[in-house]
Motif scaffolding. Sequence first.
Motif, PDB file in Angstrom:
ATOM      1  N   TYR A   1       0.420  11.714  -6.256  1.00  0.00           N
ATOM      2  CA  TYR A   1      -0.033  10.957  -5.093  1.00  0.00           C
ATOM      3  C   TYR A   1      -1.544  11.102  -4.900  1.00  0.00           C
TER       4      TYR A   1
ATOM      5  N   ILE B   1       5.173   2.838  -1.026  1.00  0.00           N
ATOM      6  CA  ILE B   1       5.324   4.270  -1.287  1.00  0.00           C
ATOM      7  C   ILE B   1       6.761   4.617  -1.658  1.00  0.00           C
TER       8      ILE B   1
ATOM      9  N   ARG C   1      -5.933  17.672  -3.206  1.00  0.00           N
ATOM     10  CA  ARG C   1      -4.764  17.596  -4.080  1.00  0.00           C
ATOM     11  C   ARG C   1      -4.348  18.981  -4.577  1.00  0.00           C
TER      12      ARG C   1
ATOM     13  N   MET D   1      -4.217   7.995  -5.092  1.00  0.00           N
ATOM     14  CA  MET D   1      -5.034   7.619  -3.938  1.00  0.00           C
ATOM     15  C   MET D   1      -6.514   7.766  -4.218  1.00  0.00           C
TER      16      MET D   1
ATOM     17  N   PHE E   1      -9.636   8.990  -0.456  1.00  0.00           N
ATOM     18  CA  PHE E   1      -8.594   9.282   0.517  1.00  0.00           C
ATOM     19  C   PHE E   1      -8.761  10.685   1.103  1.00  0.00           C
TER      20      PHE E   1
ATOM     21  N   ARG F   1       0.832  -1.209   0.000  1.00  0.00           N
ATOM     22  CA  ARG F   1       0.000   0.000   0.000  1.00  0.00           C
ATOM     23  C   ARG F   1       0.873   1.268   0.000  1.00  0.00           C
TER      24      ARG F   1
ATOM     25  N   ASN G   1       1.608   4.182   1.692  1.00  0.00           N
ATOM     26  CA  ASN G   1       1.326   4.738   3.013  1.00  0.00           C
ATOM     27  C   ASN G   1       2.608   5.144   3.728  1.00  0.00           C
TER      28      ASN G   1
END
Length: 324
Positions: free
Chosen positions: A274, A193, A291, A278, A282, A177, A179
């Motif tokens: 990112y 990540i 974002r 997501m 998220f 994941r 994270n």
Amino acid sequence: MPKLLSFLALLALAAPLRAEEPGAPLRALQALDQRVATIGHRIALANREICPKVEPVPGFSIHALDQYDPKARKIVAATFGFTDTPVVLLVAPGSAAERAGLKVGDRIAAMAGQTLAAAPSKKRSYARIKAFEERLESLLAQGPVDLIIAGDGQARTITLQPETGCASRVQLIPARRLNASADGTYAQLTTGIVAFAKNDDELALIVAHEMAHNILGHRARLDAQNVSRGLLKTFDGSAGKIKVTEKEADYLALYLMARAGFDIGAAPGFWDRYGRAMGPGFLSDGTHPGRGARMEAAKRAIAEIQAKQAAGQPLVPELPVTAS
């Protein structure tokens, strides 16, 4: 310092295992650990003048057979050369450990006159590593520390000199994941990540963001405010309090990066990628900036930092860098 690792998790996350290279997944994870630790060490040292709390930063990590699944210990021992002593997993470039002559693969037989040789526990345990880390930090707080390195027939002694950095350690967590998190002591990044980051500048942004949470004492602040982190956070005002800490970490991360010599210009593009990766879910709970808002905030902070650089001013963040 590396966290307790599941061998099965390593195999699942690494490249397909080939018969001629049974230890390849372990070596691949070791390389990722080295990369993350190197960036974390660089940030910690470069920012110690502005951090409210500093701690000894030895610049290396060890691992021991104890921390691996007993079923995997044969291949682990063959890959890393384990016997009955801890083995150096990584050494950060430019660290006190590197200057002392410590190398990856060194077997540490004793520290400050106390032997470290011991039979591995039958069950997987991180206790031995934790005890080593705590004792090393305590000893370095008092002065230089002698380590005896086991060799083939001849041991050598190295002296590790004390060096301090921002009080935030970095861990790599085997997980797909995307994270990263901070618990007040450790900045934790998943292998997922780390792989998502296009380069070391983007990776430094992730590391710096989580370190910023620890430097600013966000976990303690939120706990003191009785902030909910479960389903209730969107109804009791907790989400907004968490969001404030995320904005602060985004801002401070860019100063931490700049002071360590990383390219802060990587931030807007990373937050764009990112956020898209997501998805809207998220961001829908209100705990993180959107974002677009995150990208714009990064651009403003970058302009602020670049203006100070152009004027020859010290890179001191406008946000008070004090632990809550």
